[in-house]
Design a protein around this motif. Structure first.
Motif, short mmCIF file in Angstrom:
data_model
loop_
_atom_site.label_atom_id
_atom_site.label_comp_id
_atom_site.label_asym_id
_atom_site.label_seq_id
_atom_site.Cartn_x
_atom_site.Cartn_y
_atom_site.Cartn_z
N GLU A 111 0.85 -1.19 0.00
CA GLU A 111 0.00 0.00 0.00
C GLU A 111 0.88 1.24 0.00
OE1 GLU A 111 -3.53 0.27 0.30
OE2 GLU A 111 -3.64 -1.86 -0.09
N PRO A 112 0.62 2.26 -0.78
CA PRO A 112 -0.48 2.31 -1.73
C PRO A 112 -0.13 1.57 -3.01
CG PRO A 112 0.74 4.37 -1.81
CD PRO A 112 1.38 3.52 -0.75
N ASP A 132 2.31 -1.29 4.14
CA ASP A 132 2.76 0.02 3.62
C ASP A 132 4.18 -0.03 3.07
OD1 ASP A 132 0.39 1.13 4.26
OD2 ASP A 132 1.15 2.46 5.84
N SER A 326 -6.63 9.03 0.12
CA SER A 326 -6.75 7.59 -0.14
C SER A 326 -5.73 6.78 0.65
CB SER A 326 -6.62 7.30 -1.64
OG SER A 326 -5.34 7.68 -2.11
N HIS A 327 -4.66 7.41 1.10
CA HIS A 327 -3.64 6.72 1.89
C HIS A 327 -2.76 7.78 2.53
CE1 HIS A 327 -0.03 4.32 2.82
NE2 HIS A 327 -0.86 3.29 2.84
#
Ligand SMILES: Cc1ncc(COP(=O)(O)O)c(C=O)c1O
Length: 357
Positions: A111-112, A132, A326-327
C-alpha cells in the motif's frame, strides 16, 4: 422473508464504494492512464473490415488459440509457459482472488498500490492484508517478510511499476518476497511498455511466480484484454474459474490484428516516454510541486491544497486523479496521465493558473 439488502448483501460489500469513474465529457482526459493516440487510419480500416466479416451470431472462440499465438510472440512468453486471457487484467485479478480464497487464507498487497487488489479480494470474501511501502515509496522488505510470516498469504500482488507511485520496486527485494511467500506471487506489469523491466525471464526459476500484462495502457483500453502468464500447472487450475467465452469475438480479432502491427503501439509508447520526461521536467519547475520520477505513463506529484488544485484543474477543463485522502503516504498527491504534447501543455498551463489562483 428477507427482502432487504442488509439481510442478503455481505456487510463488507455494503461498506464498499463502487470504483469511481468520473464524467470526462469535453475534458482533457488525463485520469486513467490511457494511451492518448488512436490507431493509424489504415489499420483502423483493416479492423473495420474484420468486424464486418466477424461471425457475431456465434460464441467467441473459447480458447482463443490464434490470439494466444500472437501474444506469445508479441510479449516474448518464455517456452513452456501458458497463458490465461481475461476481460482486462481486472478479471484475472478476480479469477486469482476467487481461486485462492480459503476460509483462513489472506491476500497480501503493498500500500499504496492499485486499488482493485484490495477491492477484488473483498469481493471474493478474502482477507486482504496491506503492507505500507516506505516513505520514499520503496518496498519495506522487513515489514513485508514479517507480514508474510504472520499471515501466510495464498496470494501476493505486486505492481511493477507500481500504481499510483510510478516507481519500480527493487527486483532483488521482490525476489525475496517470492521466495518467502508460501503461495503465489503475481507481478502485475500493466505498465511494462513504459518500463522495459520484466519478471517474465524469472518464470522458469520461480515456481510460485505469475506475470500479468494488459493491452489497456498500451493503447487498447477499449477492447479489455488482460494476460496472465505462468506455468501450466497453475494456469490450468485458474482456467477452471474463467467464465466461458470471457474474451469476446471483437476483442480477439482486433487484438490479434493490432499485435500483427505491434510496432504502432511501441512507437506510441516511445512518444509517451519522451513526453513523460518533458512533463516531469516542467512539473518540477512549478512552484510548490514535488514530482516523482516514473517508469509508467503517469506521474505522481505532491502539491499543497491538492484537493483545491484538482478542482481548479477541472474548472479549467483538465481531469486528472486526486489521491489525497486515499492513503497517508498520498496526502496532497495528484496523479496525471501522460497525454499528447498538446494535452500536457494544456495541463501544465491549467496547473500554473490553478496554483496562482
Ligand atoms: C497496476 C494495474 N493493474 C491492472 C490495471 C487494470 O488493467 P485492465 O485495464 O487490464 O483491467 C491497472 C489499471 O489502472 C493498473 O494500474
Amino acid at each position: 422473508m428477507s427482502k432487504n439488502p442488509e439481510d442478503v448483501i455481505r456487510a463488507e460489500i455494503r461498506e464498499l464504494k463502487a470504483y469511481p469513474v468520473p464524467d470526462s465529457t469535453g475534458m482533457v482526459k488525463l485520469d486513467a492512464m490511457e494511451n492518448p493516440y488512436r490507431l493509424p487510419p489504415e489499420l483502423r480500416g483493416r479492423l473495420a473490415r474484420l468486424v464486418e466479416e466477424a461471425a457475431l451470431n456465434r460464441y467467441p472462440d473459447a480458447g482463443a488459440p490464434a490470439l494466444k499465438a500472437r501474444l506469445r510472440r508479441a510479449l516474448g512468453v518464455p517456452e513452456g509457459m501458458e497463458l490465461l486471457l481475461g476481460n482486462g487484467s481486472d478479471e484475472l485479478i478476480q479469477v486469482l482472488a476467487l481461486a485462492a480464497r480459503k476460509p483462513d487464507a489472506a491476500v497480501l498487497g503493498v500500500e499504496p498500490s492499485f486499488v482493485m487488489f484490495r477491492m477484488i479480494a473483498t469481493f471474493a470474501g478474502a482477507r486482504y492484508v496491506g503492507v505500507d511501502v516506505r516513505d520514499d515509496y520503496s518496498l519495506d522488505i522487513e515489514k513485508l517478510l514479517a507480514a508474510i510470516e504472520r499471515h501466510r498469504p495464498g496470494l501476493v500482488f505486486i505492481a511493477y511499476p507500481n500504481n499510483p507511485t510510478g516507481n519500480l520496486f527493487d527486483a532483488g527485494l521482490i525476489e525475496r518476497v517470492i521466495e518467502a511467500a508460501p503461495g503465489l506471487v503475481v507481478i502485475d506489469e500493466a505498465y511494462h511498455a513504459f518500463a522495459g523491466h520484466s519478471f517474465l525471464p524469472r518464470l522458469a526459476r520461480q515456481p510460485n511466480l505469475l506475470v500479468m500484462r494488459t493491452l489497456s495502457k498500451l493503447g487498447l483500453a477499449g477492447i479489455r484484454l488482460g494476460v496472465l502468464i505462468g506455468p501450466p500447472r497453475w494456469i490450468g487450475e485458474l482456467d477452471k474459474l474463467r467464465l466461458p467465452y470471457n474474451v469476446n469475438t471483437l476483442t480477439q480479432l482486433i487484438a490479434a490484428e493490432v499485435l500483427e502491427h505491434g510496432s504502432v503501439l511501441t512507437e506510441q509508447a516511445a512518444a509517451i516516454k519522451l513526453e513523460r520526461s518533458r512533463l516531469l521536467r516542467e512539473l518540477q519547475r512549478v512552484p510548490g510541486v514535488t514530482a516523482y520520477p516514473s517508469y509508467a505513463n503517469f506521474i505522481l506529484f505532491k502539491i499543497s491544497q491538492a484537493g483545491r488544485v484538482f478542482e481548479a484543474l477541472k474548472q479549467h477543463g483538465v481531469l486528472i486523479k486526486n489521491l489525497h485522502g486515499s492513503h497517508r503516504l498520498l496526502a496532497d498527491c495528484l496523479r496525471v496521465t501522460v497525454g499528447t504534447p498538446d494535452e500536457n501543455t494544456a495541463f501544465l498551463s491549467a496547473l500554473t493558473r490553478s496554483v496562482d489562483a
